[in-house]
Enzyme design. Structure first.
Site, PDB file in Angstrom:
ATOM      1  N   GLY A 217      32.778 -31.319 -33.878  1.00 13.23           N
ATOM      2  CA  GLY A 217      32.941 -32.727 -33.554  1.00 13.23           C
ATOM      3  C   GLY A 217      31.757 -33.257 -32.760  1.00 13.23           C
ATOM      4  N   SER A 218      32.039 -34.156 -31.836  1.00 15.28           N
ATOM      5  CA  SER A 218      30.972 -34.846 -31.109  1.00 15.28           C
ATOM      6  C   SER A 218      30.150 -33.943 -30.208  1.00 15.28           C
ATOM      7  CB  SER A 218      31.562 -35.995 -30.281  1.00 15.28           C
ATOM      8  OG  SER A 218      32.028 -37.023 -31.128  1.00 15.28           O
TER       9      SER A 218
END
Length: 481
Positions: A217-218
């Site tokens: 993810g981020s």
């Protein structure tokens, strides 16, 4: 000689040839295979009937051999068991061994080439041959903090010394009690084995270094930002686009920035600085940035962080990866840690450690030293570089941006008074109708101490709420004592 007598001698001769052939085959040709067979009782008794060296953390033996008084001679015991089980593995008379027990079996059993003169001294003095002790790099306080903070939730925590690569904590949960598999009660061992393998929570998997791997993810935006800085075309203050939504190139898919359920741009006029985009964790900014810098730059930077490399700590580590032959839509999604990007928590701890070590990634290592029974040192940890994904100057810019994430952004729950803490949260989507995985990757440092940490909690939701507080607890255990 009459005919019947010749027939008897012929039969006897054939039997002697068969006997000689079979004896030669089993004692010479097949000797190695039969000796190594798991059901060979002589091999089992020889293997388990010798003293095995301890595995040690902070002076405490977490795995030891004790005389068992039965056929096998020695029983392997683990204390505490489950917290260290993914590292020590188990040593079983039924199912063999895993973890450090397997990867350093020759050292623990005393059969390693490096212990030849020690074995020779034992023979001359008449002492029983004993295995060497293996001292791990783990910090018991950090390990306990990680174990307690995960609190049984599925996931993993890895903490490193950024300057040496020494692994300070490695927790995978849920775990198991290796004593159940090390028992000499084979019936009980078989029952425990079946129960563990049938458990859908997969307690035998070391999530920190293997298993199915995770989308980051981020948290992967740290890699994308590093790649951008290394092009020389960007700085922390470079203004980049960040609209509320981004129609992916040659695709019907749309990338969004959501804030309280609304699509929101990342700044006035759909723009922000790179530092601000990281602080806000702006998806469209990093998706567009990844396309702009290109696949080759992103991949080469990721590889310098350790992606795609076969690592041994000394257990084998599943290589982390990004997708191959990406089109621009896939590249944009990859740049925010989705699509086919898959990582181990160990790899992400290596990413976090690079920024605290002037852009240099050190090889992670679990073994601090190997010593014989008389405390003679056989080997000690030697720091080794894996790569340098970014310059010291760009690493300093990344630290500045990551500190902003913790001070005023999504990573505030990782903050520690009086400590420079920088990091990045992640909320990684991975399946329909499933809650996202929760991530935190970063570092903490003072003048005296540095630590890098990566935390993933499966289906934990927002990284800011779930993973960041766990990272704080682990960093505090090392820095504030």
């Amino acid at each position: 000689m009459n005919k019947p007598l010749r027939h008897v001698w012929l039969v006897v001769g054939v039997l002697f040839v068969l006997l000689f052939t079979s004896t030669t085959y089993f004692q010479v040709v097949a000797q190695g295979r039969l000796a190594a067979h798991g059901q060979n009782q002589r091999t089992l008794q020889s293997e388990y009937g010798r003293h095995r060296g301890p595995i040690v953390v902070d002076g405490h033996a977490i795995a030891t051999s004790q005389e068992s008084g039965d056929t096998y001679g020695y029983l392997r015991t683990y204390d505490p068991g489950a917290m260290y089980a993914p590292i020590t593995g188990y040593y079983s008379v039924v199912y063999g061994f895993t973890g450090i027990e397997r990867s350093l079996n020759d050292t623990l059993s005393g059969e390693a080439d490096s212990l030849f003169y020690h074995r020779l001294a034992d023979v001359v003095s008449g002492r029983e041959n004993q295995g060497a002790s293996v001292e791990l790099t783990l910090d018991s306080a950090a390990q306990q903090a990680a174990w307690d903070a995960l609190d049984g939730r599925r996931g993993a925590v890895v903490a490193l010394d950024p300057e040496t690569g020494a692994i300070l904590a490695m927790v995978s949960a849920p775990s198991f009690d290796p004593n159940e598999l090390a028992s000499h009660d084979t019936g009980a061992v078989s029952a425990a084995w079946s129960s563990l393998n049938e458990d859908p929570e997969r307690p035998l998997t070391n999530r920190a270094i293997g298993g199915d791997l995770y989308p980051p993810g981020s948290a992967f935006k740290l890699v994308t930002a590093s790649a951008a800085l290394e092009t020389g075309d960007y700085t922390a203050e470079s203004v980049i686009p960040g609209p509320g939504k981004y129609e992916l190139p040659n695709s019907s898919s749309v990338m969004n920035n959501f804030s309280e359920g609304r699509q929101e741009p990342c700044g006035p006029d759909d723009e922000s600085t790179l530092a601000e985009a990281l602080r806000q964790s702006c998806n469209t900014s990093f998706g567009m940035l990844g396309v702009e810098i290109g696949q080759d730059q992103l991949r080469s930077t990721a590889e310098e962080f350790g992606f795609g490399q076969d690592l041994s700590i000394p257990m084998g580590v599943t290589p982390s990866r990004i997708g191959e032959d990406l089109d621009d839509a896939q590249l944009a999604t990859t740049s925010i840690g989705q699509y086919e990007t898959r990582v181990t928590p160990l790899q992400m701890a290596m990413v976090g450690g690079a920024f605290a070590n002037d852009g240099v990634v050190m090889q992670p290592q679990l073994v601090q030293a190997v010593r014989t029974g008389d405390l003679s040192t056989v080997s000690e940890l030697t720091p080794k570089e894996v790569g340098q994904p970014l310059s010291a100057a760009n690493a300093a810019q990344m630290r500045q941006m990551m500190v902003g994430v913790v001070k005023d952004g999504t990573g505030s729950a990782a903050a520690i008074d009086g400590v420079e803490v920088g990091g990045k949260t992640g909320t990684a989507e991975w399946g329909e109708d499933r809650s996202p995985h929760s991530w935190y990757v970063g570092y903490g440092q003072t003048d005296e101490q540095k630590i890098a940490v990566a935390v993933v909690v499966e289906e934990g939701g927002y990284g800011s709420r779930t993973a960041a507080p766990i990272a704080r607890d682990v960093m505090e255990a090392v820095i504030q004592r």
